[in-house]
Write a protein that holds these residues in place. Structure first.
Motif, PDB file in Angstrom:
ATOM      1  N   UNK A 126      -5.407 -23.629  38.044  1.00 37.34           N
ATOM      2  CA  UNK A 126      -5.696 -22.627  37.011  1.00 37.34           C
ATOM      3  C   UNK A 126      -6.100 -21.279  37.598  1.00 37.34           C
ATOM      4  N   UNK A 127      -5.599 -20.228  36.970  1.00 37.44           N
ATOM      5  CA  UNK A 127      -5.989 -18.864  37.308  1.00 37.44           C
ATOM      6  C   UNK A 127      -6.844 -18.356  36.163  1.00 37.44           C
ATOM      7  N   UNK A 128      -8.025 -17.871  36.464  1.00 34.76           N
ATOM      8  CA  UNK A 128      -8.939 -17.341  35.467  1.00 34.76           C
ATOM      9  C   UNK A 128      -8.777 -15.833  35.451  1.00 34.76           C
ATOM     10  N   UNK A 129      -8.568 -15.255  34.262  1.00 30.56           N
ATOM     11  CA  UNK A 129      -8.265 -13.834  34.193  1.00 30.56           C
ATOM     12  C   UNK A 129      -9.106 -13.107  33.163  1.00 30.56           C
ATOM     13  N   UNK A 130      -9.237 -11.809  33.374  1.00 25.35           N
ATOM     14  CA  UNK A 130      -9.852 -10.892  32.421  1.00 25.35           C
ATOM     15  C   UNK A 130      -8.749  -9.950  31.964  1.00 25.35           C
ATOM     16  N   UNK A 131      -8.444  -9.996  30.676  1.00 23.52           N
ATOM     17  CA  UNK A 131      -7.377  -9.163  30.141  1.00 23.52           C
ATOM     18  C   UNK A 131      -7.775  -7.693  30.070  1.00 23.52           C
ATOM     19  N   UNK A 132      -9.071  -7.401  29.940  1.00 26.38           N
ATOM     20  CA  UNK A 132      -9.529  -6.011  29.889  1.00 26.38           C
ATOM     21  C   UNK A 132      -9.302  -5.331  31.235  1.00 26.38           C
ATOM     22  N   UNK A 133      -9.686  -6.002  32.313  1.00 27.14           N
ATOM     23  CA  UNK A 133      -9.593  -5.408  33.653  1.00 27.14           C
ATOM     24  C   UNK A 133      -8.302  -5.754  34.369  1.00 27.14           C
ATOM     25  N   UNK A 134      -7.455  -6.587  33.742  1.00 27.24           N
ATOM     26  CA  UNK A 134      -6.215  -7.020  34.375  1.00 27.24           C
ATOM     27  C   UNK A 134      -6.506  -7.533  35.783  1.00 27.24           C
ATOM     28  N   UNK A 135      -7.480  -8.442  35.878  1.00 24.98           N
ATOM     29  CA  UNK A 135      -7.870  -8.973  37.176  1.00 24.98           C
ATOM     30  C   UNK A 135      -8.172 -10.455  37.119  1.00 24.98           C
TER      31      UNK A 135
END
Length: 94
Positions: free
Chosen positions: A55-64
């Motif tokens: 799994x890759x955990x992401x933040x859509x706001x920071x695109x990171x």
């Protein structure tokens, strides 16, 4: 319905970048917290199946990308409550 506004070239390029190539969020963006306001409870938090189903955990706001474990102990200034918690399961339509 309006016409969509053009995106800046840098943003457009970043949004087209595969999630696996997003940079990890650094300590300047993330801050430790002991409340329920952590990445995992944020409206912008997502997880995706990466290579070999890791799994890759992401933040859509920071695109990171978020390092494993950090989603339980950290948040950023852009943390927002989930819409279900804000407005309820089935909000009234006006």
């Amino acid at each position: 319905m309006g016409v969509p506004l053009p995106r800046p070239a840098a943003l457009n390029t970043r949004l087209e970048t595969p999630i696996e190539e997003w940079p990890y969020l650094d300590e300047g963006t993330m801050q430790k917290t002991r409340s329920r306001k952590v990445c995992m409870t944020c409206h912008w938090f997502r997880h995706h199946a990466g290579v070999n189903c890791i799994p890759l955990l992401t933040c859509q706001v920071h695109q990171g990308l978020i390092a494993h474990g950090e989603h339980l102990t950290s948040r950023c200034q852009g943390w927002t409550d989930d819409l279900v918690r804000q407005k309820g399961w089935a909000p009234e339509v006006a």
